[in-house]
Design a protein around this motif. Structure first.
Motif, short mmCIF file in Angstrom:
data_model
loop_
_atom_site.label_atom_id
_atom_site.label_comp_id
_atom_site.label_asym_id
_atom_site.label_seq_id
_atom_site.Cartn_x
_atom_site.Cartn_y
_atom_site.Cartn_z
N GLU A 146 53.46 39.26 16.13
CA GLU A 146 54.90 39.12 15.88
C GLU A 146 55.56 38.83 17.22
O GLU A 146 56.41 39.59 17.69
CB GLU A 146 55.47 40.42 15.28
CG GLU A 146 55.13 40.64 13.82
CD GLU A 146 55.86 39.68 12.89
OE1 GLU A 146 56.71 38.90 13.37
OE2 GLU A 146 55.56 39.70 11.68
N ASN B 289 54.80 36.91 29.56
CA ASN B 289 54.21 38.08 28.90
C ASN B 289 53.01 37.70 28.04
O ASN B 289 52.00 38.41 28.04
CB ASN B 289 55.28 38.81 28.08
CG ASN B 289 56.27 39.55 28.96
OD1 ASN B 289 56.14 39.54 30.20
ND2 ASN B 289 57.25 40.19 28.37
N CYS C 288 50.22 37.18 30.38
CA CYS C 288 49.69 38.44 30.92
C CYS C 288 48.83 39.20 29.91
O CYS C 288 47.90 39.89 30.28
CB CYS C 288 50.84 39.33 31.39
SG CYS C 288 51.63 38.78 32.91
N PRO D 156 43.31 39.17 31.14
CA PRO D 156 44.67 39.72 31.01
C PRO D 156 45.15 40.33 32.32
O PRO D 156 44.36 40.80 33.14
CB PRO D 156 44.50 40.81 29.94
CG PRO D 156 43.30 40.40 29.15
CD PRO D 156 42.37 39.76 30.14
N MET E 138 48.04 42.61 32.19
CA MET E 138 49.12 43.21 31.41
C MET E 138 50.14 43.94 32.28
O MET E 138 51.28 44.12 31.88
CB MET E 138 48.54 44.16 30.35
CG MET E 138 47.63 43.43 29.36
SD MET E 138 47.23 44.45 27.92
CE MET E 138 45.79 43.54 27.27
N MET F 209 53.62 42.01 33.07
CA MET F 209 54.64 41.64 32.09
C MET F 209 56.02 41.92 32.66
O MET F 209 56.21 42.80 33.50
CB MET F 209 54.47 42.48 30.82
CG MET F 209 53.46 41.94 29.86
SD MET F 209 53.57 42.83 28.27
CE MET F 209 52.78 44.37 28.71
N ASN G 237 55.43 45.07 23.35
CA ASN G 237 55.08 43.68 23.62
C ASN G 237 53.59 43.42 23.36
O ASN G 237 53.23 42.38 22.79
CB ASN G 237 55.46 43.30 25.05
CG ASN G 237 56.98 43.15 25.20
OD1 ASN G 237 57.72 43.30 24.22
ND2 ASN G 237 57.43 42.87 26.40
N ILE G 238 52.76 44.36 23.76
CA ILE G 238 51.32 44.20 23.48
C ILE G 238 51.09 44.18 21.97
O ILE G 238 50.33 43.37 21.45
CB ILE G 238 50.51 45.33 24.16
CG1 ILE G 238 50.56 45.18 25.69
CG2 ILE G 238 49.07 45.34 23.66
CD1 ILE G 238 50.03 46.38 26.45
N ALA G 239 51.79 45.06 21.24
CA ALA G 239 51.66 45.08 19.77
C ALA G 239 52.12 43.76 19.17
O ALA G 239 51.49 43.24 18.25
CB ALA G 239 52.45 46.25 19.18
N CYS G 240 53.21 43.19 19.71
CA CYS G 240 53.74 41.93 19.17
C CYS G 240 52.81 40.75 19.45
O CYS G 240 52.73 39.82 18.65
CB CYS G 240 55.12 41.63 19.76
SG CYS G 240 56.41 42.69 19.10
N VAL G 241 52.11 40.76 20.57
CA VAL G 241 51.25 39.63 20.92
C VAL G 241 49.85 39.78 20.32
O VAL G 241 49.28 38.83 19.81
CB VAL G 241 51.16 39.46 22.46
CG1 VAL G 241 50.17 38.36 22.83
CG2 VAL G 241 52.54 39.13 23.03
N LEU G 242 49.30 41.00 20.38
CA LEU G 242 47.88 41.20 20.02
C LEU G 242 47.67 41.80 18.65
O LEU G 242 46.55 41.76 18.14
CB LEU G 242 47.24 42.17 21.02
CG LEU G 242 46.64 41.62 22.28
CD1 LEU G 242 45.92 42.75 23.00
CD2 LEU G 242 45.67 40.49 21.99
N SER G 243 48.68 42.45 18.10
CA SER G 243 48.51 43.15 16.83
C SER G 243 47.30 44.09 16.84
O SER G 243 46.45 44.05 15.95
CB SER G 243 48.38 42.13 15.68
OG SER G 243 48.37 42.76 14.44
N PRO G 244 47.19 44.93 17.87
CA PRO G 244 46.00 45.78 17.97
C PRO G 244 46.01 46.87 16.90
O PRO G 244 47.07 47.31 16.45
CB PRO G 244 46.14 46.41 19.36
CG PRO G 244 47.61 46.45 19.61
CD PRO G 244 48.17 45.21 18.93
N GLN G 245 44.82 47.30 16.50
CA GLN G 245 44.72 48.42 15.57
C GLN G 245 45.04 49.75 16.28
O GLN G 245 45.40 50.73 15.64
CB GLN G 245 43.31 48.48 14.98
CG GLN G 245 42.94 47.25 14.18
CD GLN G 245 41.45 47.19 13.94
OE1 GLN G 245 40.66 46.92 14.85
NE2 GLN G 245 41.05 47.45 12.70
#
Lengths: 305, 305
Positions: free
Chosen positions: A160, A225, A228, B159, B161, B164, B225-233
């Motif tokens: 997202e 971002n 990164c 990465p 990270m 960012m 931001n990490i959740a938005c880009v990677l959709s990690p579990q």
């Protein structure tokens, strides 16, 4: 094995319009139709009618769908193939892929519109031959898809990227238009945000207007971002806002500057014009990606390497 | 096929200290040593000596290295296995993996320290059984590693990270300590940033101090931001700063709030304590991940699924 004369169906389902196409094993478009997105029953019905009437005697081999969302793309989930909590009226909790699978009785591949567009660009477009790249669309909404090592990102749900949080541009008082988060990336830099900033269509703004400077700020911060987190080999920037081609060189310069001397890869330092690019397939990336999803659902290969 | 009694060597190379270990095919630690990071010649020399003297008559089967960076982890690159443009004095452009491969004459797997730690957590720790997750370390620096669909993220490089760009916390005037970017994520929320904010060791600050509120702000924005880009579990948060366990519940609440009702997955909405977690392997994640890299270099499987 794929049938020699496999015929794939693809749907790029947007909040404004649907694009349906029939393609062959090389993902060439044989037929293509567009119609507006109205109610689920009417819109999905038109898609079914198109594929039934145009797929010929042998019918489709498989169907692929790249959809607006949020969606549930997780195979095995009870709500696989659903559009879930979308703000698009009437489409919440719609069993999209399941309806088509039942009606057409073919294997169905399903993913987000942006993951599909990323697939299309990877198969035939601006990311051909790359294994790790992102596709970002800046339009009515902002969405991102990506392949990592040739694999589409799923995980918990799907990316997202439009809802990242970014630093404000200096002096920017715009409050943002995202109904969920106000001033997230989409809230500050989508098409509707741009229109709200400009008080109308932005096309007449001079290229040196402060509004463009602010847009370059948010787009560049978002790209930094994404770089990164994902370390993409390339980032493709599509969508209506990016028809403003003067934004590309400015975004490239600013991303170079923001990454400073830290990420010293020649792609960023010496060739930013190959790192941040427009789509190679223009507005067909999504529907070609949907055909690639169909090919994959039929057992063929979609991903790079 | 792996030898029945395969013996793997692992190095977690940090800017402050090296951890070297010998492990078996199940990644159990058989021997472990730590020593300070001084010059490349001395530090790499000590690692070689350890593996030569302790690996027994049959020697190592393979070696894995998770290193501070930036590094070049791209197989086939002329500078594969190098530490590249690091700020760590004396270590710029060091042929790290190559030196060990020549000295020990074994296959060498090489990646970033955080990708290695992510691997370790995926093999035996807090991400066991997951295919898409991120590992973030908040310490002297801030770094992130991730697996996507079981594949470590490489792409252009790896990465970064910690670099960012995030929105500032309201009223936060701290200018940031990153020598490259000032107020990037690492500049605002690393251990040194925390120490600079506190004017000394932060341990005595009361849990309701504004400095912690600011730390929660940056950590939460980065996780969003990490959740938005990677959709990690799942996102694993390690490193010295996260020994401040009171940060975890506050970060979970804030990430829930920032994602609003948009990402409606039960993991985030109902069980944030399973979405944002401390490492399962504590300080051994990196060196166990290095052993997993060695197992992979020897032809064994490292990745999930």
């Amino acid at each position: 094995m794929l049938a020699r004369y496999a015929q794939y169906g693809g749907i790029e389902a947007g909040g404004t319009k649907f694009v349906c196409a029939i393609g062959d094993a090389s993902l060439s478009l044989l037929e293509r139709i567009e119609f507006p997105t109205t109610t689920p029953a009417e819109t999905i019905g038109r898609a079914i009618e198109f594929f039934r009437s145009r797929a010929g005697n042998d019918g489709l081999t498989a169907l692929g769908i790249g959809s607006f969302g949020p969606v549930d793309p997780r195979p095995g989930s009870p709500t696989w193939g659903y559009i879930t909590t979308t703000p698009k009226e009437g489409w919440q909790h719609t069993d999209f892929a399941g309806s088509l699978r039942r009606a057409l009785d073919v294997p169905v591949g399903f993913d987000t519109d942006t993951n599909a567009a990323a697939l299309g660009e990877g198969a035939l477009g601006a990311a051909k031959g790359l294994h790790t790249f992102a596709y970002l669309t800046i339009g009515t909404g902002i969405g991102g898809g990506a392949l990592v090592g040739g694999v589409r990102i799923h995980g918990l749900l799907h990316p997202e990227m439009g809802h990242m949080r970014l630093p404000r541009a200096e002096g920017d008082k715009f409050e943002g238009v995202c109904p969920f988060h106000g001033d997230c990336f989409e809230g500050m830099a989508s098409g509707p945000a741009l229109r709200a900033r400009a008080g109308g269509p932005p096309d007449r703004l001079p290229a040196d207007h402060q509004i463009w400077t602010n847009m370059v700020h948010y787009l560049s911060a978002a790209l930094v971002n994404i770089a990164c987190v994902l370390s993409p080999q390339r980032i493709i920037l599509g969508g209506g806002v990016m028809h403003q081609r003067h934004l590309f060189p400015r975004i490239r310069r600013r991303v170079q500057h923001l990454l400073a001397d830290y990420l010293q890869s020649p792609e960023i330092v010496n060739h930013p014009e190959t790192f941040i690019v427009p789509p190679g397939l223009g507005d067909d990336a999504g529907v070609i990606g949907a055909l690639a999803l169909a090919r994959h659902a039929a057992g063929g290969d979609i991903d790079q390497e």
